[in-house]
Design an enzyme around this catalytic site. Structure first.
Site, PDB file in Angstrom:
ATOM      1  N   LYS A 112       0.827  -1.214   0.000  1.00 26.44           N
ATOM      2  CA  LYS A 112       0.000   0.000   0.000  1.00 26.44           C
ATOM      3  C   LYS A 112       0.862   1.265   0.000  1.00 26.44           C
ATOM      4  O   LYS A 112       0.407   2.322  -0.419  1.00 26.44           O
ATOM      5  CB  LYS A 112      -0.975  -0.019   1.164  1.00 26.44           C
ATOM      6  CG  LYS A 112      -2.075  -1.047   0.945  1.00 26.44           C
ATOM      7  CD  LYS A 112      -3.158  -1.015   1.978  1.00 26.44           C
ATOM      8  CE  LYS A 112      -4.292  -1.957   1.628  1.00 26.44           C
ATOM      9  NZ  LYS A 112      -3.936  -3.391   1.792  1.00 26.44           N
TER      10      LYS A 112
HETATM   11  C1  LIG Z   1      -4.517  -4.476   1.092  1.00 25.63           C
HETATM   12  C2  LIG Z   1      -3.750  -5.729   0.995  1.00 25.63           C
HETATM   13  C3  LIG Z   1      -4.083  -6.746   0.075  1.00 25.63           C
HETATM   14  C4  LIG Z   1      -5.293  -6.652  -0.856  1.00 25.63           C
HETATM   15  O1  LIG Z   1      -5.166  -5.668  -1.828  1.00 25.63           O
HETATM   16  P1  LIG Z   1      -6.437  -5.182  -2.680  1.00 25.63           P
HETATM   17  O2  LIG Z   1      -5.958  -4.075  -3.528  1.00 25.63           O
HETATM   18  O3  LIG Z   1      -7.455  -4.730  -1.661  1.00 25.63           O
HETATM   19  O4  LIG Z   1      -6.919  -6.347  -3.459  1.00 25.63           O
HETATM   20  C5  LIG Z   1      -3.278  -7.886   0.017  1.00 25.63           C
HETATM   21  N1  LIG Z   1      -2.212  -8.023   0.839  1.00 25.63           N
HETATM   22  C6  LIG Z   1      -1.861  -7.092   1.737  1.00 25.63           C
HETATM   23  C7  LIG Z   1      -0.686  -7.316   2.609  1.00 25.63           C
HETATM   24  C8  LIG Z   1      -2.609  -5.907   1.849  1.00 25.63           C
HETATM   25  O5  LIG Z   1      -2.243  -4.985   2.758  1.00 25.63           O
END
Ligand SMILES: *Cc1c(COP(=O)(O)O)cnc(C)c1O
Length: 464
Positions: A112
């Site tokens: 993120k």
């Molecule tokens: C947010 C997140 C996901 C999922 O990502 P999306 O874009 O919501 O599909 C997967 N793994 C981790 C570690 C995350 O923080």
């Protein structure tokens, strides 16, 4: 570049408005009216570019009317210089023709950061231009909150308030938020659960009068278009490093809200040769059910060892549906209405279009731990539980062994020690730049589960 809503009834906007708006007024999500498309020759010419310069090539057309080219270039350089690995996205080999692209070298050790580090800078730029200030408010069960705080820590025009459930997030997760000390950063430990926090944020967005009309409330959740845009870059980067565009690639993506994998779909639409995109879910498998059985239905939440993928519905899936339905906003509005009242069924011809490139698999906690153990035994490499779900799904659905399979490594295993220990392995040490996390000074306030108290707290911090 113009942006349109997936439900066809909201005004067409430019990037700056989309950045500040979040959800469209018709309840839809914004998508670009058209995508740039690149020839193989052009993509090939990007092979030697370092990450931030590749990011410039890909992002610039989406934001051309918003920010001057040189400023964007500098902003991207600054954004990704803060990552703890020189390559930004190193690619690790785990088997013959099988790879993990490591997206966890940012400040909070999860993917993120790629989007939120940029989003904070873009928002600050927009607000500076307009002579406005804004308030970001969000609820977190752990991951998104810290990435948002890190993304906004140097923003002059933003105050950020992140609510987490008091004593219900892990110490590492709490400290990743509360040890970021800035005059514009406020951590609120609410005496309630995550749903209480989320409800309070939702209610605050629907009635913003407590901000006296003097501040805009901005959301940084994954429906924000700018987040998806930033995530397109690493699909190109990893693929180019493994021989694209002269070979096709397959990607497996641990999926929750369908944001990250939708960025992969966009990379393909923009010309990157992609053979297969794997939707990897945990037991919260609404996407696997729709892909495999045409059953698009919200079921109760299950708590798993991969909490960042514990979701009931995947909001960004609407963006894919919009394309599958030939951008028919009225059809999407109807489909979402059906979904909201319990269950929806897709047109089979549309679903078949998705199945040309998408596969899916649902992976439970036992399989997650088995994969962590197996890959560790085979290579010495330690996967986090989300990435392990990606690897498991990749192996279960792989179409062509000659096509490199790249799983997105979405988090560092140190963030999810419980899953690592349940796999019978020792949790790794915190990386160098976070080694003293457990002894850093923290700042947060414990507040009752009461909206008026939270609003009064915010008003005092924002207006003094
Ligand atoms: C947010 C997140 C996901 C999922 O990502 P999306 O874009 O919501 O599909 C997967 N793994 C981790 C570690 C995350 O923080």
């Amino acid at each position: 570049m113009k942006y349109i809503s997936t439900r066809g009834q909201a005004p067409v906007l430019g990037f700056e408005e989309v950045l500040l708006t979040g959800l469209a007024t018709d309840g839809g999500l914004y998508v670009p009216e058209t995508l740039p498309h690149y020839s193989l020759e052009e993509i090939r010419s990007w092979r030697e570019l370092p990450y931030d310069e590749l990011a410039y090539k890909i992002i610039q057309p989406f934001v051309a009317e918003f920010i001057d080219g040189d400023e964007l270039r500098a902003m991207l350089k600054d954004t990704y210089a803060g990552f703890a690995h020189k390559a930004v996205v190193p690619v690790q080999q785990i088997d013959h023709n099988e790879y993990v692209m490591e997206l966890f070298h940012g400040p909070t050790l999860a993917f993120k950061d790629f989007a939120l580090q940029l989003l904070g800078r873009l928002l600050d730029h927009a607000l500076q231009k307009r002579g406005e200030k804004a308030v970001i408010m969000g609820a977190t069960s752990g991951d998104t909150g810290s990435a948002a705080i890190e993304g906004c820590r140097r923003c002059n025009n933003i105050d950020i308030f992140i609510l987490h459930p008091h004593q219900r997030v892990s110490e590492v997760q709490r400290r990743q938020m509360t040890t970021v000390l800035g005059d514009n950063i406020f951590n609120l430990a609410v005496e309630g659960n995550f749903d209480d926090c989320q409800r309070m944020v939702k209610e605050s967005f629907s009635d913003q009068s407590f901000l006296r009309g003097e501040r805009r409330l901005v959301a940084v959740n994954s429906i924000n278009w700018a987040r998806i845009m930033a995530q397109i870059v690493y699909y190109f980067y990893a693929a180019l490093n493994l021989g694209a565009p002269d070979r096709k690639m397959a990607f497996s993506v641990p999926t929750g809200n369908f944001g990250d994998i939708f960025a992969g779909y966009l990379a393909m639409q923009m010309g990157l040769p992609i053979d297969q995109l794997v939707i990897a879910t945990n037991k919260n498998d609404v996407l696997h059910r729709v892909m495999s059985q045409n059953q698009y239905e919200a079921l109760p939440l299950e708590h798993t060892l991969s909490p960042s993928m514990d979701i009931v519905v995947s909001s960004n899936f609407e963006r894919l549906l919009f394309d599958l339905y030939d951008r028919d906003g009225a059809a999407i509005a109807q489909l979402m209405k059906d979904m909201a009242s319990g269950q929806a069924t897709l047109d089979v011809a549309k679903l078949d279009k998705a199945r040309i490139v998408f596969d899916s698999a649902c992976v439970d906690d036992d399989e997650t731990c088995a994969t962590i153990r197996q890959v560790h035994a085979e290579t010495g490499y330690l996967l986090d539980p989300h990435t392990a779900i990606g690897v498991h799904a990749a192996r279960a659905t792989r179409r062509d062994m000659r096509v490199p399979m790249i799983t997105l490594g979405t988090a560092h295993p140190v963030k999810f020690a419980e899953a690592v220990q349940k796999s019978g392995l020792e949790s790794p040490a915190l990386p160098h730049h976070l080694a003293d996390l457990l002894s850093r000074a923290e700042r947060y306030d414990v507040l009752p589960n009461d909206r008026n108290t939270v609003h009064a707290y915010m008003v005092e911090r924002v207006f003094g």
